[in-house]
Design a protein around this motif. Structure first.
Motif, PDB file in Angstrom:
ATOM      1  N   GLU A   1       2.491   2.755  -3.091  1.00  0.00           N
ATOM      2  CA  GLU A   1       1.753   3.585  -4.050  1.00  0.00           C
ATOM      3  C   GLU A   1       1.946   5.074  -3.788  1.00  0.00           C
ATOM      4  O   GLU A   1       1.645   5.902  -4.646  1.00  0.00           O
ATOM      5  N   ALA A   2       2.437   5.415  -2.594  1.00  0.00           N
ATOM      6  CA  ALA A   2       2.573   6.822  -2.217  1.00  0.00           C
ATOM      7  C   ALA A   2       3.723   7.469  -2.983  1.00  0.00           C
ATOM      8  O   ALA A   2       4.753   6.849  -3.233  1.00  0.00           O
TER       9      ALA A   2
ATOM     10  N   GLY B   1       0.847  -1.193   0.000  1.00  0.00           N
ATOM     11  CA  GLY B   1       0.000   0.000   0.000  1.00  0.00           C
ATOM     12  C   GLY B   1       0.876   1.235   0.000  1.00  0.00           C
ATOM     13  O   GLY B   1       0.788   2.093  -0.874  1.00  0.00           O
TER      14      GLY B   1
ATOM     15  N   ALA C   1       7.359  -8.437 -13.948  1.00  0.00           N
ATOM     16  CA  ALA C   1       7.255  -6.985 -14.000  1.00  0.00           C
ATOM     17  C   ALA C   1       8.007  -6.356 -12.834  1.00  0.00           C
ATOM     18  O   ALA C   1       8.742  -5.368 -12.992  1.00  0.00           O
TER      19      ALA C   1
ATOM     20  N   VAL D   1      -1.598  -2.026  -6.232  1.00  0.00           N
ATOM     21  CA  VAL D   1      -1.102  -2.058  -7.611  1.00  0.00           C
ATOM     22  C   VAL D   1       0.022  -3.081  -7.729  1.00  0.00           C
ATOM     23  O   VAL D   1      -0.009  -3.952  -8.602  1.00  0.00           O
TER      24      VAL D   1
ATOM     25  N   ARG E   1      -4.729  -3.234   0.313  1.00  0.00           N
ATOM     26  CA  ARG E   1      -4.867  -2.127   1.238  1.00  0.00           C
ATOM     27  C   ARG E   1      -6.055  -2.455   2.164  1.00  0.00           C
ATOM     28  O   ARG E   1      -6.397  -3.614   2.348  1.00  0.00           O
TER      29      ARG E   1
ATOM     30  N   GLY F   1      -9.120  -2.642  -1.116  1.00  0.00           N
ATOM     31  CA  GLY F   1      -8.880  -3.126  -2.470  1.00  0.00           C
ATOM     32  C   GLY F   1      -7.481  -3.699  -2.617  1.00  0.00           C
ATOM     33  O   GLY F   1      -6.642  -3.571  -1.724  1.00  0.00           O
ATOM     34  N   PRO F   2      -7.245  -4.348  -3.753  1.00  0.00           N
ATOM     35  CA  PRO F   2      -5.903  -4.876  -4.006  1.00  0.00           C
ATOM     36  C   PRO F   2      -4.914  -3.741  -4.292  1.00  0.00           C
ATOM     37  O   PRO F   2      -5.298  -2.695  -4.796  1.00  0.00           O
TER      38      PRO F   2
ATOM     39  N   GLY G   1       0.729  -5.489  -5.772  1.00  0.00           N
ATOM     40  CA  GLY G   1       0.248  -6.826  -5.442  1.00  0.00           C
ATOM     41  C   GLY G   1      -0.301  -7.568  -6.659  1.00  0.00           C
ATOM     42  O   GLY G   1      -0.287  -8.802  -6.692  1.00  0.00           O
ATOM     43  N   ARG G   2      -0.783  -6.819  -7.643  1.00  0.00           N
ATOM     44  CA  ARG G   2      -1.323  -7.462  -8.849  1.00  0.00           C
ATOM     45  C   ARG G   2      -0.326  -7.448 -10.006  1.00  0.00           C
ATOM     46  O   ARG G   2      -0.682  -7.797 -11.133  1.00  0.00           O
ATOM     47  N   MET G   3       0.895  -7.000  -9.751  1.00  0.00           N
ATOM     48  CA  MET G   3       1.930  -7.107 -10.784  1.00  0.00           C
ATOM     49  C   MET G   3       2.600  -8.476 -10.660  1.00  0.00           C
ATOM     50  O   MET G   3       2.778  -8.989  -9.553  1.00  0.00           O
TER      51      MET G   3
END
Lengths: 778, 778
Positions: A169-170, A166, A215, A207, A201, A204-205, A209-211
């Protein structure tokens, strides 16, 4: 599992047990009796989701510390995982050393568990109260910059920094990855980033975490790291993988440092430092499902995975089973960690929770502060010479950097030279992040001037540097320091809390030099004109902040020295870089700055004043004195007093500012009934906010920045905001009630000169020579 | 070179010529006579370094627009390159359409060139005054988020976004790369990032400028892009390479969009969008060397590559030769672009400088605002029911989102649900950035709730969305909205300037919902407690900002509707998410919110008051009413008036706030001589700042947040900051001078209850039932 991994697993289970216990239990902390509703806290507060991952990392780092005798601190980016950080500090015994009432022992563990996120207890995040922490876990995004700040000039230190997905993403965190390029493997310590992907977070999931791994691998290779992946959910395999990854990482760090330090590495080449990607389930080892819905490995594990425990007997039983799954009977004895567990903790200062670098004041060496004299400006009479205040400061800072080669750094967004502090480049360079080329100016692989176009990084690195016991200065464009406003907030809060903790030794203050300020951003225009950071800072209270507005070079030097000597504060200095009139000799500057504010007798009449002409800031001071000169010349019977304010917070009375000017002193200076024309650097509201309790406040007429900016000339900026000499004269006339012919004539003169100014600026793009070249008549 | 590239080159030369001319020339703009010192500006201000690169990109984008009939806007991240953006707008004719006095023509081009960075002229950065810009070029870091905001729900729009390598070091920019994962290729437009590596900031090399192509390729592949590299300094080859790269990029964008829109793509799969890395010399085509030192391709080209032109005849000749190297005689005729040049500009709204999306107010469709009624709370009598204000708002926002499926978005850091706005998930989802899994809640590839743990991104996306003519709301934790404080500054400045430009049509206001606020962050603790954003916002002035503190659900709905209807402002709403007492019926709320503030007769005595009990904010209102109930019960002869303030800026008198309450109205409400006990949501200083000119100001006693926070209970937060009912009663007694036995007894009661509160909280971790369950007695 090997023996050592069995031990690691035991530690992990103990920490996980304690993490959950802190969130849930008011009593019966070790489940020595069957769990009842009245053992449960009335409000369930805390973040379980990230805690087992933090515990996993911590346990494995301890293994590495013991195996390699590493000097290491731990930064918990997902600082919401307070339960984990606290659990480990308690297991290591540090917690009880700092807070004996909540240490080892039957009653103590009850208090330890109860106090978590409980009124009168401790915050649910890593915080100043947490032993071993230099990082507040509330506002996310600053972990990796704090880690690097801690590592700079700390060649033996390892900083393990867990970054949540989480948090990743900041913006400030995203800006932090390139920090690795600012590490000098020879002079600095090592940062080991551990990106903890638990996938979610609060709702929601994430970013990252879904890579997919490919990548992420590309991304971090691009940033210059050598990523190591540890992914899964099966404890035994994860233990093996994590141990192997950490062994590889610390081998690699040792090799990089050895090469840099024995001279076999090319200094300009950025080594490929290790980074660990840990992908593990959110709320790992916690409830798999609750009421039929999956919890472990989903966003539902973020805070309280199992709610309503007090009222729902099924949930209560599920909680008990969950807690028992860690086998607390094996792990604890008499409210303390079992002997076997104690034996595997690092010892003394090798415990991350007890490492002195995480209580930086204990390591603080006062700066070796050179004499100001060589940098001071000779001022035979007020206004007799022109000089750049910042240039004088630069000359002194050069000596500070020379005398303190491993204890002081300068941070800023690439403006060291344009802010006229470039004398420092005589003794060190800008830190290079790659190849150094022939045409580069003052660039060096081991440079200690940290330039990067990110106010966040400047601030965060400096915070980490200070909190581990060193000193520094952040110079910034005044308008753009707002970028770090929220970080300032959090640091001020940290200082307010840490200042109240006896066991936390005072640290050096965080010092800002705000320059290229609103009154000299005429060329860059409106977007660069904003003095509002002062308002923001003042709101945090005089217990932790000071704002200094030195009117000239010698005052700037006095103030800068006082700031570098001060502790546990945030100091803001506002100063211009351009050549300006100098007012005070070194001796006069020292006396004036020690008082913080005072009348300037040489510019004041000897009789009680009809009008007080007050000023704070370099440009306001100049305009005030120009106004005084006009009033003197045209209206010699108007008695004036010039009051200059350097220490802005001194305007605030005790008790809000214990060091503020008392009412008697204030009334003596500003009178109780005469108009005060106050020329102020910033927004006028701030002066009103600081003085509204004063007796003469209703007579304060503040001229400051009224948000009227554009691309124009220096004098025109003042005129647009009615801070110029002519507007100040007009205000003095109006407020003193003077409307006799001499006053009328002076008013007409002022209006005439304002018109002439306007026409001249529009026609030529320059200021009237009479304004531009004005000098105090003496 | 092919014909079209020859044309591109001509455009490039013309734009470069005009860029340099704007920086240097006061007169003789087309060098129709030999250049003399008096043709040179007295102050040389501006940034040459980035300008030729921007011009290069712009010229090539125009080629692509013409070849493909693309709907495109241009965002100049290195906004210091104002000369370039202005030059292209002038060449395209847009500049003269907006500012006829500085358009095409002999006299007009003289004015155009002179006005740049000249008093009374235009800023040196891309700014609101610049046709075609939605992006202020002063504070760096926001270009790519603005670009994405512009692209959301704009399926036909292409947003070309140039990002400087200095800017790329900024946190907000670093956070922006993953924005690409939030683009829905079916419903959104395309963003084409063009990372312009010219290698240097003002003084030192950039981090990315010293990274090699392989590292950059890995980095951007990791982010999900397909990078295309255009690197070199030889114009002919660079033209070929850039044209090819843009052709490939726009082919790829078209293919991605086609696949998404004809249903052949998998919606959850993130396509690999193109990105261009342009590595070209700083100050390309400018002076190679000056006084023997290299300039082109070094940091010395950043601002004025050739200084002292007015005084140094050699430099003057060098400037003339440099300008002539662009062959202006071929490019201009009679103060206008030559025919051949005009022929290659895109036409009408295809010109990026004239694209209506860059003047979003022209495209603005008012929201279809559903009735409030279904979301309103029935309030039979003040205090009779409990409800969550945010939940009511969520119900209305659901209908707003339903009625405006392509014109409104909700932005926030993953708190939509915890902030009780989750009703919106009935009509749309969170935007997915990757695979959607079974356990995900409310996640959708085409979701319009933009959740990301970056306040910077939330703010920047929303700004881009608004400035291109749409509507939105950003909901944030109150304490952490400070993260975007500097962005707020810049947006407020943009609105202040654009509001004064007749050709810029009004845009929808930027609306903040600050929730999880200071008084209900008891569980998260001190780091989450900060109401100071209100101070920061207020400093920008009532011309552009409003602050609303609705006391209950029906007031929140009224305020929210007014905010969504307003234009060219920043509106801040502070509202809690928890169940609280409801005070006003829908009708009463409407009347109260239209007035902005007023006495609550149902809680006031009918006679002139002895004490005014004022309040602003949901928790302060509740505590004030609880205090009033206590006073009523124990001291019925004390006449009270309750004043509630919703529109905080209404406290500020005209002219500072043209819509503020006039003095007569203020005096009537707050009296001229009675004590005012003011319970305020934020820092007390703000109330003093807004009211210091009022007659009764010296009688204002403000209770607000005094930076006394920790992890505790809701009531304890109020008590610690003396905002609770008991402290308010004690203040009313003290300030009204009541010391009779009844008053003494009440004071003793309050002190007793404070002690009981303290003990109860420490013992149980919960609030006294008498406080927690208090209801207005009616």
């Amino acid at each position: 599992m090997s023996d050592d991994l069995t031990q690691v697993d035991a530690w992990w289970r103990a920490a996980n047990y304690l993490s959950a216990a802190q969130i849930y239990l008011l009593d019966n902390p070790l489940l020595q009796e069957p769990l009842r509703a009245d053992h449960i806290k009335p409000r369930l507060l805390g973040h379980w989701g990230t805690s087992p991952g933090l515990n996993f990392v911590y346990a494995h780092l301890n293994r590495a510390i013991r195996a390699r005798d590493l000097d290491m601190i731990f930064i918990a980016g997902p600082g919401h995982g307070g339960p984990a950080v606290l659990a480990n500090a308690w297991l290591e015994g540090t917690y009880g050393e700092v807070y004996p009432e909540a240490g080892h022992g039957a009653e103590e563990i009850r208090r330890f568990v109860k106090q978590f996120s409980f009124p009168g207890g401790v915050p649910s995040h890593a915080a100043p109260e947490t032993p071993g922490s230099i990082h507040e876990g509330g506002e996310l995004g600053y972990s990796l910059m704090h880690a690097h700040g801690a590592a700079f000039d700390n060649p033996d230190l390892h900083v393990a920094c867990v970054i949540g997905d989480g948090e990743a993403e900041a913006g400030p965190l995203a800006a932090s990855w390139p920090s690795i390029r600012f590490v000098d493997a020879a002079r600095d310590g090592a940062v080991l980033p551990i990106l903890h992907l638990n996938g979610y977070r609060i709702a929601g999931p994430t970013v990252m975490g879904r890579m997919d791994d490919a990548a992420l691998d590309a991304l971090f290779r691009g940033h210059g790291y050598a990523p190591l992946f540890v992914c899964g959910d099966e404890p035994a395999r994860m233990h093996r993988d994590m141990a192997a990854a950490l062994d590889a990482a610390f081998d690699s760090i040792a090799a990089i440092q050895r090469a840099a330090r024995d001279g076999t590495a090319t200094p300009a080449e950025t080594p490929r430092w290790p980074l660990i990607v840990l992908r593990s389930p959110k709320g790992w080892t916690g409830p798999e499902r609750v009421d039929g819905a999956p919890v472990e490995g989903t966003h539902r594990a973020h805070q309280i995975p199992l709610p309503g425990v007090k009222d729902d007997p099924d949930h209560l039983r599920q909680l008990e089973a969950w807690l028992k799954s860690y086998r607390p009977d094996e792990l604890f004895r008499d409210g303390a960690p079992a002997e076997a567990l104690r034996a595997i903790a690092p010892e003394g200062v090798r415990r991350m929770s007890a490492n002195p670098a995480a209580n930086g004041g204990r390591l603080l060496r006062p700066l070796d502060l050179p004499a100001l004299a060589p940098a001071e400006v000779e001022v035979p009479a007020p206004g007799a010479v022109q000089a750049s205040a910042n240039k004088a400061l630069g000359a002194w800072l050069r000596e500070v950097m020379r005398a303190n080669p491993d204890n002081f750094r300068l941070f800023g967004p690439d403006e060291t030279e344009s802010n006229k502090l470039d004398a420092v480049f005589d003794v060190t360079g800008r830190k290079a992040t790659g190849e150094v080329r022939d045409d580069d100016a003052d660039l060096a692989p081991d440079g200690r001037v940290m330039e990067v176009l990110s106010e966040h990084l400047c601030q965060g690195w400096l915070e980490g540097y200070l909190l581990t016991g060193r000193h520094g200065l952040f110079n910034s464009y005044e308008a753009f320091v707002h970028i770090a406003a929220s970080m300032f907030n959090q640091h001020a809060k940290w200082l307010r809390v840490s200042g109240g903790l006896a066991w936390r030794a005072p640290v050096a203050s965080l010092n800002y030099l705000l320059t290229s300020h609103v009154w000299r951003q005429d060329h860059n225009g409106f977007s660069h004109q904003d003095p509002g950071f002062l308002d923001h800072v003042a709101s945090k209270g005089a217990e932790v902040v000071r704002i200094y507005l030195p009117p000239d070079a010698n005052c700037l030097l006095q103030v800068a020295r006082a700031c570098l000597e001060s502790r546990d504060r945030v100091n803001v200095i506002v100063s211009g870089k351009h050549e300006e009139s100098q007012w005070l000799s070194p001796e006069a500057a020292r006396a004036h700055c020690e008082a913080g504010l005072g009348a300037w007798d040489w510019a004041s009449d000897e009789v009680p004043p009809d009008v007080v002409m007050a000023c704070a800031g370099d440009v306001p001071t100049q305009e005030t004195l120009a106004a005084v000169a006009l009033l003197r010349e045209h209206l010699p019977d108007l008695a004036l007093r010039v009051v200059n304010v350097v220490d802005l917070m001194a305007l605030q009375p005790p008790p809000r500012n214990a060091d503020g000017l008392d009412d008697a002193g204030f009334d003596a200076l500003f009178t109780t009934d005469k108009p005060v024309i106050f020329a102020f650097h910033g927004y006028p509201g701030l002066i009103h906010e600081l003085t509204y309790r004063r007796r003469n406040h209703h007579n304060f007429h503040v001229h400051g920045y009224s948000e009227s900016g554009t691309t124009t000339t220096p004098a025109d900026m003042a005129v647009r905001n009615a801070l110029d000499r002519f507007h100040l004269v007009l205000a003095a006339l109006r407020r003193s009630g003077r409307d006799d012919p001499a006053a009328e004539a002076l008013a007409a003169h002022c209006r005439d000169r304002l018109e002439a100014h306007h026409d001249h600026v529009r026609a030529t793009g320059t200021d009237l020579p009479e304004i531009r070249d004005w000098r105090w008549p003496g």
